[in-house]
Design an enzyme around this catalytic site. Structure first.
Site, PDB file in Angstrom:
ATOM      1  N   LYS A 157      35.414   5.146  40.425  1.00 55.57           N
ATOM      2  CA  LYS A 157      34.061   4.775  39.989  1.00 55.57           C
ATOM      3  C   LYS A 157      33.610   5.757  38.922  1.00 55.57           C
ATOM      4  CE  LYS A 157      30.948   1.646  40.469  1.00 55.57           C
ATOM      5  NZ  LYS A 157      31.272   0.263  40.165  1.00 55.57           N
ATOM      6  N   SER A 353      32.035  -4.859  39.273  1.00 53.83           N
ATOM      7  CA  SER A 353      31.058  -4.141  40.090  1.00 53.83           C
ATOM      8  C   SER A 353      30.014  -5.131  40.622  1.00 53.83           C
ATOM      9  CB  SER A 353      30.424  -3.000  39.291  1.00 53.83           C
ATOM     10  OG  SER A 353      29.926  -2.006  40.153  1.00 53.83           O
TER      11      SER A 353
END
Length: 558
Positions: A157, A353
């Site tokens: 991430k 996402s």
């Protein structure tokens, strides 16, 4: 004032596809464009519809593509969708000519699908490969006494790295290299097939600064078919149209062809719902870019669920994510919609996402081979400006409080250990929820999802292998699948686009006082370029949801 063009193409005419400005997911009439002609953009939906209508029109004999003024195609998935539409147009037996004063790499990728590719004798052609250029603001922010406190889950991430690091992490470098290599491999394979140039040669050209080559070299390398001035290209088109040397070529504009009404062949409506841009809880005043407002999308999908005329829904997503909360609300709306009728996701340039979160409950997921997806992970960023206030501005604070956490969120200090632990726990729970949503929708175990999650970004070709995507294809393929799941023949269906577009006049009438800032915002976007998104994310930190599910804005693929 008419909302639609009443023009119709003339007999023996050419569809002129002049792609300029910025290609967006859907065409919109912006106030800024009306004021000064800025923000010139064209919708991918209009481009694809125009080419499809031209293919089916007896009056259109060929397609003429002009390039040289395309500011941004948005993504290579968008370019691939246009390219595939051109290839489909050629199946009709009609000719396609591409001409440019210059070709940037995206333009050339699109135009390489044409029968003939021509360049101005003094023009340039760019073919250089793909590169990612991350932006890092940590030290710049530190100069002003700003430190970004990060809470995240997911090894890959990497969105927060823009604010918390000065270089790419090993994990981020690994994932970026993987998806840009896969993307370049797809681009080379497509161009190789159309131009008859080996992939090895294309890579050799990319290594040799092709843009600075003598234009005659482009032809020798088979990248183009000839060097002509515009009048010479017009002469070639006259021969194809079998008209005289002095006869005027009948040209049909893309806007005209896109507006041609198609007759519904059946009474079954398949709704195509467009969701593109940042995912937000509510619209942020003063911004000019399109966004996905979670509560609005949820309300719209509820209406489609209750509409008996709509037999299936295709959810067209092009988003790198945003608010985790809004993503979850839309996930719930998709799940409720799915209980009543089939739902198919069509991924645009990016559905990652939060963009993946909102659609993972669908019955089927279709993505372009060049779509970027995945990035299943959560993070929170909270700027600490206490050093800016105290050391730079010499503003001091004191505190009185009744409980330990009474001054939580104060500007006077950074988060303490207990506060940081509480926020990290909240982020961890958000990630666990994300995993469960994906596992349920994709019929996988949570453990299996976690192995391919960790915030990692995937190219759709790889995402299909790990079951995040069901099928590689475009919007038409998604519509066909939706009809199939609804147990209908696609020829017995017609499509309708949602939500309804607003004209510039209605937008003006609905404009609130705080919206006047969107004009200045558009100017700021143009001035800052690739720096706009990361700076605005930090600037709007008070308005956006603290818990984010988004991919990094800072990876600029060129």
């Amino acid at each position: 004032m008419s909302e639609k063009s009443t023009s119709t193409p003339k007999d023996n005419s050419v569809l002129e596809l002049n792609i300029k400005g910025v290609v967006e997911e859907r065409s919109e009439e912006k106030i800024t464009s009306f004021i000064d002609g800025s923000d010139a953009s064209v919708g991918l939906d209009d481009i694809l519809r125009a080419i499809k209508n031209a293919k089916e029109s007896d009056k259109i004999k060929g397609l003429y593509i002009q390039t040289g003024s395309l500011t941004s195609v948005g993504s290579y998935a968008t370019a691939q969708a246009i390219r595939n539409a051109i290839l489909d147009f050629k199946k009709s037996g009609k000719w396609v000519i591409a001409y440019g004063d210059t070709y940037n790499q995206s333009e050339y990728y699109i135009c390489s699908a044409a029968d003939q590719v021509y360049l101005n004798p003094e023009g340039m052609l760019d073919w250089h490969g793909l590169g990612g250029t991350p932006i890092f603001l940590k030290d710049a922010l530190a100069q002003w006494g700003i430190n970004v406190q990060l809470y995240k889950v997911g090894t890959y991430k990497s969105a927060p790295e823009t604010y918390t690091a000065n270089s790419m992490s090993d994990a981020n470098r690994e994932q970026v290299m993987a998806y840009i290599s896969g993307l370049w491999k797809q681009i080379c394979a497509d161009v190789s097939k159309s131009r008859g140039i080996s992939v090895e040669k294309l890579n050799e050209y990319a290594d040799n600064y092709q843009i600075f080559s003598d234009p005659t070299q482009y032809k020798q390398n088979k990248l183009i078919d000839g060097l002509y001035y515009p009048d010479e290209v017009r002469a070639l088109m006259r021969k194809k149209l079998k008209i005289g040397d002095k006869d005027k070529i009948a040209r049909t504009a893309m806007s005209v062809m896109a507006d041609q009404e198609t007759v519904a062949t059946g009474g079954n409506n398949i709704a195509v719902y467009y969701a593109y841009g940042d995912i937000v809880d509510d619209r942020i005043p003063g911004t000019s870019s399109h966004s996905i407002v979670g509560k609005d999308v949820a309300a719209d999908l509820e209406k489609l669920a209750d509409d008996d005329n709509v037999k299936a829904v295709v959810l067209r997503i092009n988003s790198g994510g945003g608010s985790a909360y809004a993503s979850d609300q839309m996930w719930r709306a998709v799940k409720l919609l799915k209980a009543k009728k089939p739902v198919v996701v069509s991924m645009g340039g990016m559905a990652a996402s939060g963009g993946y979160y909102m659609g993972c409950a669908a019955d089927w997921i279709v993505a372009q081979p060049t779509t970027i997806t995945g990035s299943i992970g959560i993070f929170a960023m909270i700027p600490d400006i206490s050093q800016l206030m105290t050391n730079k501005l010499h503003i001091h604070y004191d505190v009185v409080k009744t409980n330990k956490s009474a001054d939580f969120g104060t500007l006077s200090r950074p988060m303490n250990v207990d506060e940081s632990a509480a926020i990290q726990g909240y982020v961890d729970r958000g990630y666990t929820t994300f995993l469960k949503r994906v596992a349920e929708g994709r019929k996988m175990t949570v453990a299996d999802v976690d192995k391919i999650a960790q915030g990692r970004v995937w190219l759709a070709t790889d995402a299909k292998d790990i079951k995040l995507v069901d099928q590689l294809g475009g919007l038409d393929d998604a519509v066909k699948k939706a009809a199939e799941l609804a147990k209908l023949k696609v020829e017995d269906c017609y499509t309708s686009s949602y939500p309804a577009k607003k004209s510039w006049l209605l937008t003006l009438l609905d404009m609130k006082s705080e919206d006047t800032g969107s004009y200045l915002d558009s100017k700021l976007r143009a001035a800052l370029g690739e720096y706009y998104e990361p700076l605005m994310l930090l600037q709007n930190t008070k308005e956006i949801s603290k818990i984010q599910a988004r991919v990094p804005y800072s990876i600029i693929i060129k």
